[in-house]
Design an enzyme around this catalytic site. Sequence first.
Site, PDB file in Angstrom:
ATOM      1  CG  HIS A  31       4.609  -6.017   3.288  1.00 25.32           C
ATOM      2  ND1 HIS A  31       4.335  -5.639   4.583  1.00 25.32           N
ATOM      3  CD2 HIS A  31       3.467  -5.799   2.593  1.00 25.32           C
ATOM      4  CE1 HIS A  31       3.100  -5.206   4.654  1.00 25.32           C
ATOM      5  NE2 HIS A  31       2.538  -5.297   3.469  1.00 25.32           N
TER       6      HIS A  31
ATOM      7  CG  HIS B 172       0.759  -8.402   3.579  1.00 26.99           C
ATOM      8  ND1 HIS B 172       0.144  -7.258   3.138  1.00 26.99           N
ATOM      9  CD2 HIS B 172       0.092  -9.428   2.983  1.00 26.99           C
ATOM     10  CE1 HIS B 172      -0.839  -7.574   2.301  1.00 26.99           C
ATOM     11  NE2 HIS B 172      -0.906  -8.876   2.198  1.00 26.99           N
TER      12      HIS B 172
ATOM     13  CG  HIS C  32      -1.930  -1.057   1.268  1.00 29.47           C
ATOM     14  ND1 HIS C  32      -2.796  -1.296   0.227  1.00 29.47           N
ATOM     15  CD2 HIS C  32      -2.215  -1.982   2.208  1.00 29.47           C
ATOM     16  CE1 HIS C  32      -3.573  -2.324   0.518  1.00 29.47           C
ATOM     17  NE2 HIS C  32      -3.228  -2.771   1.718  1.00 29.47           N
TER      18      HIS C  32
END
Length: 265
Positions: free
Chosen positions: A152, A177, A68
Amino acid sequence: MKALAIGDVCGSSGCRYLLKMLPVLKNKFGAEFVIVNGENSDEANGISPLSADMIFAAGADVITGGNHTLRNKNFYEALDSSPFLLRPDNIKADFGKGYCLVDKGKFSVAVINLCGITYMERSSAENFMTSADSLVKRAEEDGAKFIFVDFHAEATSEKKALALYLDGRVSAVFGTHTHVLTADAQILKNGTGFITDIGMTGSDNSVIGVKSDIIIKRLKNNDMSKFEFSSGENIICGCLFETDNSGRCRNIMSFKYKEGSDEKI
Ligand code: FE2
Protein backbone atom coordinates in the site's frame (compact mmCIF):
# COMPACT_ATOMS: atom_id res chain seq x y z
CA MET A 1 -3.95 -21.54 -8.70
CA LYS A 2 -5.93 -18.46 -9.63
CA ALA A 3 -6.01 -15.56 -7.20
CA LEU A 4 -7.94 -12.35 -7.52
CA ALA A 5 -6.91 -9.04 -5.95
CA ILE A 6 -9.49 -6.24 -5.76
CA GLY A 7 -8.57 -2.57 -5.43
CA ASP A 8 -9.47 -0.28 -2.53
CA VAL A 9 -13.20 -0.48 -1.75
CA CYS A 10 -14.55 3.05 -1.21
CA GLY A 11 -17.50 3.59 1.15
CA SER A 12 -20.92 2.00 1.12
CA SER A 13 -21.30 2.47 -2.64
CA GLY A 14 -18.12 0.44 -3.16
CA CYS A 15 -19.21 -2.22 -0.66
CA ARG A 16 -22.58 -2.65 -2.35
CA TYR A 17 -21.00 -2.90 -5.80
CA LEU A 18 -18.45 -5.41 -4.50
CA LEU A 19 -21.27 -7.55 -3.09
CA LYS A 20 -22.83 -7.58 -6.54
CA MET A 21 -19.73 -8.04 -8.66
CA LEU A 22 -17.22 -10.15 -6.73
CA PRO A 23 -19.26 -13.39 -6.98
CA VAL A 24 -19.66 -12.72 -10.72
CA LEU A 25 -15.91 -12.17 -11.24
CA LYS A 26 -14.89 -15.16 -9.09
CA ASN A 27 -17.08 -17.36 -11.23
CA LYS A 28 -16.07 -15.75 -14.52
CA PHE A 29 -12.33 -16.11 -13.84
CA GLY A 30 -12.44 -19.36 -11.83
CA ALA A 31 -10.67 -17.61 -8.96
CA GLU A 32 -9.87 -19.84 -5.99
CA PHE A 33 -8.61 -17.14 -3.67
CA VAL A 34 -9.56 -13.50 -3.19
CA ILE A 35 -7.77 -10.59 -1.51
CA VAL A 36 -9.64 -7.28 -1.16
CA ASN A 37 -8.15 -4.02 0.05
CA GLY A 38 -10.76 -2.58 2.43
CA GLU A 39 -8.97 0.31 4.13
CA ASN A 40 -11.48 2.92 2.86
CA SER A 41 -14.59 0.76 3.00
CA ASP A 42 -16.35 2.44 5.92
CA GLU A 43 -18.46 5.45 5.02
CA ALA A 44 -17.03 7.53 7.85
CA ASN A 45 -13.45 6.56 8.46
CA GLY A 46 -11.13 3.73 7.45
CA ILE A 47 -12.67 0.28 7.83
CA SER A 48 -15.31 -0.84 10.32
CA PRO A 49 -16.64 -4.21 11.54
CA LEU A 50 -19.72 -3.64 9.34
CA SER A 51 -17.81 -2.87 6.14
CA ALA A 52 -15.43 -5.78 6.79
CA ASP A 53 -18.45 -8.08 7.18
CA MET A 54 -19.76 -6.89 3.80
CA ILE A 55 -16.40 -7.57 2.12
CA PHE A 56 -16.16 -11.06 3.59
CA ALA A 57 -19.80 -11.68 2.62
CA ALA A 58 -18.92 -10.71 -0.95
CA GLY A 59 -16.35 -13.50 -1.04
CA ALA A 60 -13.00 -12.19 0.19
CA ASP A 61 -10.64 -14.64 1.87
CA VAL A 62 -8.44 -11.86 3.23
CA ILE A 63 -8.98 -8.12 3.70
CA THR A 64 -5.87 -5.99 3.53
CA GLY A 65 -5.44 -2.47 4.86
CA GLY A 66 -3.43 0.68 4.55
CA ASN A 67 -2.66 4.04 6.09
CA HIS A 68 -6.31 4.57 7.20
CA THR A 69 -6.89 1.16 8.77
CA LEU A 70 -5.82 2.17 12.28
CA ARG A 71 -7.90 5.38 12.30
CA ASN A 72 -11.05 3.68 13.54
CA LYS A 73 -10.59 2.61 17.17
CA ASN A 74 -13.80 0.56 16.93
CA PHE A 75 -11.94 -1.73 14.55
CA TYR A 76 -8.98 -2.60 16.77
CA GLU A 77 -10.70 -5.56 18.40
CA ALA A 78 -11.63 -7.03 15.00
CA LEU A 79 -8.06 -6.55 13.76
CA ASP A 80 -6.82 -8.62 16.68
CA SER A 81 -9.54 -11.26 16.68
CA SER A 82 -9.85 -12.06 12.96
CA PRO A 83 -6.83 -13.85 11.47
CA PHE A 84 -7.81 -12.69 7.99
CA LEU A 85 -8.00 -8.94 8.61
CA LEU A 86 -4.67 -7.27 7.95
CA ARG A 87 -3.04 -3.86 8.25
CA PRO A 88 0.44 -2.95 6.98
CA ASP A 89 2.87 -4.89 9.14
CA ASN A 90 5.57 -2.23 9.05
CA ILE A 91 3.35 0.36 10.76
CA LYS A 92 4.26 0.38 14.42
CA ALA A 93 1.07 -0.32 16.37
CA ASP A 94 -0.19 -2.38 19.28
CA PHE A 95 -3.12 -3.75 17.28
CA GLY A 96 -3.39 -6.11 14.34
CA LYS A 97 -0.81 -7.68 12.04
CA GLY A 98 0.24 -7.71 8.40
CA TYR A 99 0.57 -11.42 7.76
CA CYS A 100 -1.76 -14.38 7.58
CA LEU A 101 -1.74 -17.93 6.32
CA VAL A 102 -4.99 -19.22 4.81
CA ASP A 103 -5.58 -22.96 4.63
CA LYS A 104 -7.85 -23.59 1.63
CA GLY A 105 -7.70 -27.38 1.96
CA LYS A 106 -5.96 -28.22 -1.31
CA PHE A 107 -3.43 -25.42 -0.79
CA SER A 108 -2.34 -22.70 1.62
CA VAL A 109 -1.81 -19.04 0.77
CA ALA A 110 0.25 -16.51 2.69
CA VAL A 111 -0.76 -12.87 2.43
CA ILE A 112 1.55 -10.02 3.41
CA ASN A 113 0.46 -6.39 3.81
CA LEU A 114 3.03 -3.58 3.87
CA CYS A 115 2.97 0.18 3.32
CA GLY A 116 5.31 2.61 1.66
CA ILE A 117 7.01 5.63 3.21
CA THR A 118 6.87 8.47 0.65
CA TYR A 119 3.76 10.72 1.06
CA MET A 120 2.15 8.15 3.35
CA GLU A 121 1.69 10.04 6.66
CA ARG A 122 3.60 7.14 8.12
CA SER A 123 7.17 8.33 8.16
CA SER A 124 7.69 6.29 11.32
CA ALA A 125 6.90 3.05 9.52
CA GLU A 126 9.64 0.46 9.62
CA ASN A 127 11.63 -0.28 6.47
CA PHE A 128 9.33 -2.19 4.12
CA MET A 129 12.11 -4.25 2.57
CA THR A 130 13.40 -5.64 5.86
CA SER A 131 9.79 -6.21 6.98
CA ALA A 132 9.18 -8.08 3.71
CA ASP A 133 12.27 -10.23 4.30
CA SER A 134 11.08 -11.39 7.69
CA LEU A 135 7.49 -12.03 6.54
CA VAL A 136 8.53 -13.97 3.43
CA LYS A 137 10.79 -16.07 5.66
CA ARG A 138 7.84 -16.70 7.94
CA ALA A 139 5.65 -17.73 4.98
CA GLU A 140 8.34 -20.15 3.81
CA GLU A 141 8.60 -21.62 7.31
CA ASP A 142 4.80 -22.00 7.27
CA GLY A 143 5.15 -24.03 4.07
CA ALA A 144 3.26 -21.59 1.83
CA LYS A 145 4.07 -21.90 -1.87
CA PHE A 146 1.65 -19.14 -2.80
CA ILE A 147 2.65 -15.79 -1.31
CA PHE A 148 0.91 -12.51 -2.20
CA VAL A 149 1.99 -9.03 -1.14
CA ASP A 150 -0.35 -6.03 -1.00
CA PHE A 151 2.02 -3.06 -0.96
CA HIS A 152 0.00 0.00 0.00
CA ALA A 153 2.06 2.91 -1.26
CA GLU A 154 1.92 6.21 -3.11
CA ALA A 155 5.28 6.14 -4.87
CA THR A 156 5.48 4.07 -8.04
CA SER A 157 9.23 3.75 -7.53
CA GLU A 158 8.82 2.12 -4.12
CA LYS A 159 6.35 -0.37 -5.59
CA LYS A 160 8.55 -1.44 -8.50
CA ALA A 161 11.62 -1.61 -6.26
CA LEU A 162 9.94 -3.89 -3.73
CA ALA A 163 8.61 -6.14 -6.51
CA LEU A 164 12.07 -6.50 -8.03
CA TYR A 165 13.53 -7.11 -4.56
CA LEU A 166 11.06 -9.95 -3.99
CA ASP A 167 11.17 -11.34 -7.54
CA GLY A 168 11.31 -15.12 -7.40
CA ARG A 169 10.48 -15.24 -3.69
CA VAL A 170 6.73 -14.46 -3.85
CA SER A 171 3.88 -15.19 -6.28
CA ALA A 172 2.91 -11.56 -6.76
CA VAL A 173 3.33 -8.02 -5.52
CA PHE A 174 0.42 -5.69 -6.23
CA GLY A 175 0.15 -2.04 -5.32
CA THR A 176 -2.83 -0.35 -3.70
CA HIS A 177 -3.63 3.15 -2.34
CA THR A 178 -3.59 5.41 -5.43
CA HIS A 179 -7.02 4.12 -6.56
CA VAL A 180 -5.95 4.29 -10.23
CA LEU A 181 -5.50 1.05 -12.16
CA THR A 182 -2.12 1.06 -13.89
CA ALA A 183 -1.42 -0.48 -17.29
CA ASP A 184 1.77 -2.29 -16.34
CA ALA A 185 0.72 -5.79 -15.23
CA GLN A 186 3.77 -7.96 -15.86
CA ILE A 187 5.63 -11.07 -14.83
CA LEU A 188 9.13 -10.29 -13.62
CA LYS A 189 12.21 -12.25 -14.70
CA ASN A 190 12.14 -14.74 -11.82
CA GLY A 191 8.39 -15.38 -11.87
CA THR A 192 6.77 -12.80 -9.60
CA GLY A 193 3.63 -11.11 -10.92
CA PHE A 194 3.59 -7.35 -10.49
CA ILE A 195 1.29 -4.40 -11.06
CA THR A 196 1.92 -0.90 -9.70
CA ASP A 197 -1.70 -0.32 -8.61
CA ILE A 198 -4.87 -2.38 -8.90
CA GLY A 199 -7.21 0.63 -8.75
CA MET A 200 -10.42 1.03 -6.75
CA THR A 201 -13.97 -0.20 -6.25
CA GLY A 202 -16.56 2.52 -5.87
CA SER A 203 -17.93 5.58 -7.58
CA ASP A 204 -16.09 6.62 -10.74
CA ASN A 205 -17.84 10.01 -10.66
CA SER A 206 -15.45 11.21 -7.98
CA VAL A 207 -11.87 12.12 -7.16
CA ILE A 208 -10.49 8.67 -6.30
CA GLY A 209 -13.78 7.79 -4.58
CA VAL A 210 -14.50 11.09 -2.78
CA LYS A 211 -17.17 13.61 -3.89
CA SER A 212 -15.40 15.82 -6.39
CA ASP A 213 -16.88 19.15 -5.17
CA ILE A 214 -15.34 18.60 -1.73
CA ILE A 215 -11.91 17.95 -3.20
CA ILE A 216 -12.14 20.86 -5.65
CA LYS A 217 -13.13 23.29 -2.84
CA ARG A 218 -10.27 22.02 -0.73
CA LEU A 219 -7.73 22.49 -3.49
CA LYS A 220 -9.06 25.86 -4.69
CA ASN A 221 -10.21 27.54 -1.45
CA ASN A 222 -8.47 25.53 1.25
CA ASP A 223 -11.96 24.52 2.44
CA MET A 224 -11.32 21.63 4.85
CA SER A 225 -14.84 20.12 4.77
CA LYS A 226 -14.99 16.48 5.79
CA PHE A 227 -14.51 13.95 3.01
CA GLU A 228 -17.62 12.12 1.83
CA PHE A 229 -17.60 9.23 -0.59
CA SER A 230 -19.44 9.63 -3.85
CA SER A 231 -21.99 7.06 -4.98
CA GLY A 232 -23.28 5.61 -8.23
CA GLU A 233 -21.54 4.95 -11.57
CA ASN A 234 -19.41 2.39 -9.79
CA ILE A 235 -16.33 0.65 -11.08
CA ILE A 236 -14.48 -2.42 -9.86
CA CYS A 237 -10.78 -2.80 -10.61
CA GLY A 238 -8.29 -5.51 -9.82
CA CYS A 239 -5.90 -8.11 -11.11
CA LEU A 240 -6.04 -11.86 -11.70
CA PHE A 241 -2.88 -13.88 -11.04
CA GLU A 242 -2.50 -17.45 -12.23
CA THR A 243 0.35 -19.43 -10.71
CA ASP A 244 1.90 -22.83 -11.35
CA ASN A 245 2.22 -25.41 -8.58
CA SER A 246 5.53 -23.95 -7.46
CA GLY A 247 3.81 -20.62 -6.76
CA ARG A 248 5.42 -18.67 -9.60
CA CYS A 249 3.11 -16.43 -11.62
CA ARG A 250 2.40 -17.69 -15.15
CA ASN A 251 -0.40 -15.36 -16.24
CA ILE A 252 -1.48 -11.93 -15.12
CA MET A 253 -4.46 -9.84 -16.20
CA SER A 254 -5.67 -6.53 -14.82
CA PHE A 255 -9.31 -5.55 -15.25
CA LYS A 256 -11.81 -2.75 -14.78
CA TYR A 257 -15.57 -3.06 -15.09
CA LYS A 258 -18.14 -0.28 -14.93
CA GLU A 259 -21.66 -0.56 -13.56
CA GLY A 260 -24.22 -1.29 -16.26
CA SER A 261 -21.85 -3.06 -18.62
CA ASP A 262 -20.46 -6.60 -18.79
CA GLU A 263 -17.56 -5.46 -20.94
CA LYS A 264 -14.09 -4.98 -19.51
CA ILE A 265 -12.92 -1.38 -20.01
FE1 FE2 B 1 -4.52 4.34 1.42
